[in-house]
Design an enzyme around this catalytic site. Structure first.
Site, PDB file in Angstrom:
ATOM      1  CG  PHE A  91      -0.362  11.138 -15.846  1.00 41.05           C
ATOM      2  CD1 PHE A  91       1.002  10.695 -15.971  1.00 41.05           C
ATOM      3  CD2 PHE A  91      -1.221  10.140 -15.693  1.00 41.05           C
ATOM      4  CE1 PHE A  91       1.079   9.245 -16.172  1.00 41.05           C
ATOM      5  CE2 PHE A  91      -1.155   9.038 -15.906  1.00 41.05           C
ATOM      6  CZ  PHE A  91       0.112   8.509 -16.031  1.00 41.05           C
ATOM      7  NE  ARG A 133      -0.985  -0.386 -21.441  1.00 44.10           N
ATOM      8  CZ  ARG A 133       0.379   0.481 -21.205  1.00 44.10           C
ATOM      9  NH1 ARG A 133       0.340   1.415 -21.991  1.00 44.10           N
ATOM     10  NH2 ARG A 133       0.970   0.019 -20.281  1.00 44.10           N
ATOM     11  CG  ASP A 168       7.442  12.423 -19.321  1.00 46.28           C
ATOM     12  OD1 ASP A 168       6.738  13.508 -19.401  1.00 46.28           O
ATOM     13  OD2 ASP A 168       7.999  11.895 -18.054  1.00 46.28           O
ATOM     14  N   GLY A 193       2.382   0.988 -25.034  1.00 42.89           N
ATOM     15  CA  GLY A 193       1.546   2.408 -25.278  1.00 42.89           C
ATOM     16  C   GLY A 193       1.320   2.779 -26.861  1.00 42.89           C
ATOM     17  CD  GLU A 252       7.397   5.614 -27.111  1.00 43.27           C
ATOM     18  OE1 GLU A 252       6.520   5.076 -26.987  1.00 43.27           O
ATOM     19  OE2 GLU A 252       8.528   5.347 -26.370  1.00 43.27           O
ATOM     20  CG  ASP A 253       3.260   5.940 -25.262  1.00 48.17           C
ATOM     21  OD1 ASP A 253       4.577   6.024 -25.324  1.00 48.17           O
ATOM     22  OD2 ASP A 253       2.928   5.069 -24.549  1.00 48.17           O
ATOM     23  CE  LYS A 302       3.221  14.290 -20.357  1.00 47.51           C
ATOM     24  NZ  LYS A 302       3.322  13.378 -19.151  1.00 47.51           N
TER      25      LYS A 302
HETATM   26  P1  IMP Z   1      10.391   8.915 -21.312  1.00 46.29           P
HETATM   27  O1  IMP Z   1      10.241   9.792 -19.874  1.00 46.29           O
HETATM   28  O2  IMP Z   1      10.345   9.998 -22.277  1.00 46.29           O
HETATM   29  O3  IMP Z   1      11.314   8.103 -21.041  1.00 46.29           O
HETATM   30  O4  IMP Z   1       9.081   8.376 -20.908  1.00 46.29           O
HETATM   31  C1  IMP Z   1       8.793   7.199 -20.261  1.00 46.29           C
HETATM   32  C2  IMP Z   1       7.639   6.383 -20.495  1.00 46.29           C
HETATM   33  O5  IMP Z   1       6.777   7.164 -19.570  1.00 46.29           O
HETATM   34  C3  IMP Z   1       6.735   6.848 -21.895  1.00 46.29           C
HETATM   35  O6  IMP Z   1       7.069   5.845 -22.983  1.00 46.29           O
HETATM   36  C4  IMP Z   1       5.306   6.416 -21.187  1.00 46.29           C
HETATM   37  O7  IMP Z   1       5.233   4.959 -21.371  1.00 46.29           O
HETATM   38  C5  IMP Z   1       5.261   6.937 -19.899  1.00 46.29           C
HETATM   39  N1  IMP Z   1       4.526   8.177 -19.736  1.00 46.29           N
HETATM   40  C6  IMP Z   1       5.242   9.475 -19.560  1.00 46.29           C
HETATM   41  N2  IMP Z   1       4.140  10.362 -19.608  1.00 46.29           N
HETATM   42  C7  IMP Z   1       3.118   9.872 -19.351  1.00 46.29           C
HETATM   43  C8  IMP Z   1       1.912  10.109 -19.339  1.00 46.29           C
HETATM   44  O8  IMP Z   1       1.515  11.381 -19.389  1.00 46.29           O
HETATM   45  N3  IMP Z   1       0.816   9.217 -19.405  1.00 46.29           N
HETATM   46  C9  IMP Z   1       1.111   7.758 -19.476  1.00 46.29           C
HETATM   47  N4  IMP Z   1       2.241   7.582 -19.525  1.00 46.29           N
HETATM   48  C10 IMP Z   1       3.299   8.336 -19.596  1.00 46.29           C
HETATM   49 MG    MG Z   2       6.051   3.979 -23.687  1.00 52.12          MG
END
Ligand code: IMP
Ligand code: MG
Length: 185
Positions: A153, A166, A103, A45, A99-100, A131
């Site tokens: 999302f 993407r 979450d 991402g 990182e993208d 977020k």
């Molecule tokens: P984490 O919950 O912070 O570990 O995030 C895990 C992964 O979920 C991120 O690196 C993204 O690849 C994906 N992700 C979380 N929120 C979104 C979103 O709103 N759109 C697309 N991918 C997401």
């Molecule tokens: Mg990611």
């Protein structure tokens, strides 16, 4: 815009994104003046954000990659796996993770621990999106977020829905109002 029956609306234009990336670049260039950090880009991402951000860096930089996969059960604690290990020697290095999106923060909690295990001197994180309302691991809050967004999302600018979207140059956010209007009707 519609993808897999879901409606999305444009949230940030390419011009707005460029301004946000420029602000983060300015902070990192200032903070890492005289240093030689190694940037670790989290696949897939972050590829677009990394490409834009790295072109604005003014210090000598090295670029490496890592690929993570997170399994998050509905009730259970999530588990993270490195499907592509960190592609550089980071012993005693100042590491900046690109990182993208942060979450829950689960993936970043894993990655920061792993980078210190590999001998990193310092680890800081820049994430295009953050977020704060979804964060479950406070240690994963990024030092350099480009944009804070609500717990919704988003797709485009590197972020996917089932591997689609993407490549879109704008950032799109899930449009709840469209769904509600359908239900109300
Ligand atoms: P984490 O919950 O912070 O570990 O995030 C895990 C992964 O979920 C991120 O690196 C993204 O690849 C994906 N992700 C979380 N929120 C979104 C979103 O709103 N759109 C697309 N991918 C997401
Ligand atoms: Mg990611």
């Amino acid at each position: 815009m519609e993808l897999q029956g879901m409606h999305f609306k444009e949230y940030k234009t390419p011009q707005e994104i460029d301004t946000l990336v420029g602000q983060v670049a300015g902070q990192i260039n200032h903070d890492y003046q005289g240093l030689k950090p190694v940037f670790v880009v989290v696949l897939t991402g972050a590829f677009m954000y990394a490409s834009d951000l790295l072109r604005k860096m003014t210090m000598p930089t090295e670029v490496a990659f890592v690929k993570l996969r997170s399994y998050v059960g509905t009730e259970t604690t999530g588990e993270v796996q490195e499907t592509v290990p960190v592609t550089a020697d980071i012993m005693d290095r100042d590491v900046i993770v690109i990182e993208d999106i942060i979450d829950t923060g689960l993936s970043m909690r894993y990655l920061k621990k792993r980078l210190y295990q590999l001998g990193a001197k310092t680890v800081r994180v820049t994430s295009f999106l953050f977020k704060p309302d979804a964060l479950q691991y406070p240690e994963s809050a990024p030092e350099y977020p480009a944009l804070l967004i609500p717990h919704q999302f988003v797709i485009g600018y590197g972020l996917d829905l089932d591997q689609q979207a993407r490549n879109l140059p704008s950032l799109y956010i899930y449009d709840k109002s469209k769904v509600e209007s359908v239900i109300v009707r």
